[in-house]
Design a protein around this motif. Structure first.
Motif, PDB file in Angstrom:
ATOM      1  N   ASP A 106      -0.459  11.644   2.204  1.00 47.09           N
ATOM      2  CA  ASP A 106       0.268  11.944   1.087  1.00 47.09           C
ATOM      3  C   ASP A 106      -0.410  11.071  -0.102  1.00 47.09           C
ATOM      4  O   ASP A 106      -0.595  11.679  -1.383  1.00 47.09           O
ATOM      5  CB  ASP A 106       1.406  11.843   1.142  1.00 47.09           C
ATOM      6  CG  ASP A 106       2.220  12.783   2.129  1.00 47.09           C
ATOM      7  OD1 ASP A 106       1.795  13.709   2.475  1.00 47.09           O
ATOM      8  OD2 ASP A 106       3.407  12.575   2.533  1.00 47.09           O
ATOM      9  N   GLU A 107      -0.518   9.858   0.242  1.00 46.70           N
ATOM     10  CA  GLU A 107      -0.935   8.931  -0.962  1.00 46.70           C
ATOM     11  C   GLU A 107      -2.380   9.358  -1.329  1.00 46.70           C
ATOM     12  O   GLU A 107      -2.515   9.308  -2.459  1.00 46.70           O
ATOM     13  CB  GLU A 107      -0.914   7.336  -0.478  1.00 46.70           C
ATOM     14  CG  GLU A 107      -0.824   6.357  -1.660  1.00 46.70           C
ATOM     15  CD  GLU A 107       0.204   6.401  -2.743  1.00 46.70           C
ATOM     16  OE1 GLU A 107       0.010   5.860  -3.829  1.00 46.70           O
ATOM     17  OE2 GLU A 107       1.166   7.205  -2.474  1.00 46.70           O
ATOM     18  N   ARG A 110      -2.148  12.185  -3.665  1.00 52.10           N
ATOM     19  CA  ARG A 110      -1.623  11.800  -5.123  1.00 52.10           C
ATOM     20  C   ARG A 110      -2.871  11.199  -5.908  1.00 52.10           C
ATOM     21  O   ARG A 110      -2.911  11.311  -7.029  1.00 52.10           O
ATOM     22  CB  ARG A 110      -0.489  10.896  -4.773  1.00 52.10           C
ATOM     23  CG  ARG A 110       0.983  11.579  -4.382  1.00 52.10           C
ATOM     24  CD  ARG A 110       1.766  10.642  -4.341  1.00 52.10           C
ATOM     25  NE  ARG A 110       2.111   9.773  -3.464  1.00 52.10           N
ATOM     26  CZ  ARG A 110       2.820  10.026  -2.231  1.00 52.10           C
ATOM     27  NH1 ARG A 110       3.423  11.253  -1.974  1.00 52.10           N
ATOM     28  NH2 ARG A 110       2.875   8.942  -1.212  1.00 52.10           N
ATOM     29  N   ASN A 113      -4.832  14.013  -6.949  1.00 51.24           N
ATOM     30  CA  ASN A 113      -4.207  14.637  -8.010  1.00 51.24           C
ATOM     31  C   ASN A 113      -4.521  13.859  -9.257  1.00 51.24           C
ATOM     32  O   ASN A 113      -4.809  14.697 -10.246  1.00 51.24           O
ATOM     33  CB  ASN A 113      -2.859  14.815  -7.741  1.00 51.24           C
ATOM     34  CG  ASN A 113      -2.452  15.811  -6.532  1.00 51.24           C
ATOM     35  OD1 ASN A 113      -3.627  16.581  -6.235  1.00 51.24           O
ATOM     36  ND2 ASN A 113      -1.369  15.509  -5.938  1.00 51.24           N
ATOM     37  N   GLN A 114      -4.317  12.587  -9.204  1.00 50.06           N
ATOM     38  CA  GLN A 114      -4.364  11.831 -10.419  1.00 50.06           C
ATOM     39  C   GLN A 114      -5.698  11.857 -11.257  1.00 50.06           C
ATOM     40  O   GLN A 114      -6.107  12.213 -12.497  1.00 50.06           O
ATOM     41  CB  GLN A 114      -3.960  10.395 -10.148  1.00 50.06           C
ATOM     42  CG  GLN A 114      -4.002   9.547 -11.330  1.00 50.06           C
ATOM     43  CD  GLN A 114      -3.443   7.828 -10.829  1.00 50.06           C
ATOM     44  OE1 GLN A 114      -2.584   7.865 -10.217  1.00 50.06           O
ATOM     45  NE2 GLN A 114      -4.087   7.163 -11.772  1.00 50.06           N
ATOM     46  N   ASN A 146       6.544  13.874  -7.759  1.00 48.28           N
ATOM     47  CA  ASN A 146       6.043  12.516  -7.194  1.00 48.28           C
ATOM     48  C   ASN A 146       4.509  12.943  -6.649  1.00 48.28           C
ATOM     49  O   ASN A 146       4.430  12.430  -5.560  1.00 48.28           O
ATOM     50  CB  ASN A 146       6.977  11.929  -6.009  1.00 48.28           C
ATOM     51  CG  ASN A 146       6.493  10.597  -5.788  1.00 48.28           C
ATOM     52  OD1 ASN A 146       5.835   9.835  -6.335  1.00 48.28           O
ATOM     53  ND2 ASN A 146       7.021  10.231  -4.551  1.00 48.28           N
ATOM     54  N   GLU A 147       3.830  13.560  -7.594  1.00 49.28           N
ATOM     55  CA  GLU A 147       2.522  13.915  -6.698  1.00 49.28           C
ATOM     56  C   GLU A 147       1.329  13.177  -7.533  1.00 49.28           C
ATOM     57  O   GLU A 147       0.020  13.582  -7.596  1.00 49.28           O
ATOM     58  CB  GLU A 147       2.039  15.427  -6.821  1.00 49.28           C
ATOM     59  CG  GLU A 147       2.861  16.367  -5.907  1.00 49.28           C
ATOM     60  CD  GLU A 147       2.288  15.892  -4.455  1.00 49.28           C
ATOM     61  OE1 GLU A 147       1.389  15.696  -4.239  1.00 49.28           O
ATOM     62  OE2 GLU A 147       3.261  15.857  -3.624  1.00 49.28           O
ATOM     63  N   ALA A 149      -0.413   9.198  -7.838  1.00 48.68           N
ATOM     64  CA  ALA A 149      -0.460   7.944  -7.208  1.00 48.68           C
ATOM     65  C   ALA A 149       0.216   6.755  -7.877  1.00 48.68           C
ATOM     66  O   ALA A 149       0.982   6.094  -7.431  1.00 48.68           O
ATOM     67  CB  ALA A 149      -1.654   7.468  -6.870  1.00 48.68           C
TER      68      ALA A 149
END
Length: 188
Positions: A106-107, A110, A113-114, A146-147, A149
């Motif tokens: 997940d991290e 993220r 995504n960032q 919350n997507e 980091a």
């Protein structure tokens, strides 16, 4: 970190970084024929969280298979590799019930995504500024889910957007509101 799912718009992502968070992100889009490669710097707080998860898993010395008993490759496959102190290990899975292995998956998503969002925004700002308000909206949506980091790491970028006259006023104002939300949430 490597993610692949050929049916997704961003079908392939590779993130490589050192202990300080400096590295590259490489990603492939359905509309582009080749991988795009960008330098990245992952924040120290995010690197610390990744290190804590690797330590909790005893990742390098373990041979645990994190893959859930059912295959969920329709959601994408992940390969996480750690090289440290002359040791190397890769774990491949697409879903897991192990909370630390899930956190890593997940991290890194993220982080992806960032930095992919920042790339998209910079590209739109230079070539299609009228698309930038829609991209600020998509960032807001990612943050609410919350997507992202490290929202704090985005503060200087968002502050610059809120003052950039190439970005339409609605986008600048929305970026300014996101800055205030991050500052209120993170106590800046």
């Amino acid at each position: 970190y490597e993610f692949s799912q050929p049916d997704f718009v961003t079908s392939h992502v590779i993130i490589e970084h050192d202990d300080d968070g400096n590295g590259t992100i490489s990603f492939k889009r359905r509309s582009y024929g080749e991988n795009l490669v960008e330098p990245i710097t992952i924040s120290s707080s995010t690197v610390d969280k990744l290190d804590a998860a690797f330590d909790a898993l005893n990742f390098l010395d373990s041979n645990e298979n994190y893959q859930f008993e059912r295959d969920f490759s329709n959601m994408g496959n992940v390969a996480i590799t750690l090289k440290k102190s002359g040791k190397e290990r890769t774990a491949k899975y697409n879903w897991t019930s192990n909370k630390d292995a899930k956190f890593l998956m997940d991290e890194y998503r993220r982080i992806s995504n960032q930095f992919v969002w920042m790339f998209d925004f910079n590209l739109a700002r230079e070539n299609q500024p009228l698309e930038t308000p829609k991209l600020v909206d998509s960032l807001d949506s990612l943050m609410k889910r919350n997507e992202i980091a490290d929202p704090l790491q985005l503060l200087p970028f968002l502050q610059a957007i809120s003052n950039d006259e190439r970005v339409p006023l609605i986008g600048r104002n929305h970026a300014g509101k996101i800055v205030k939300q991050i500052e209120a949430t993170c106590g800046e």
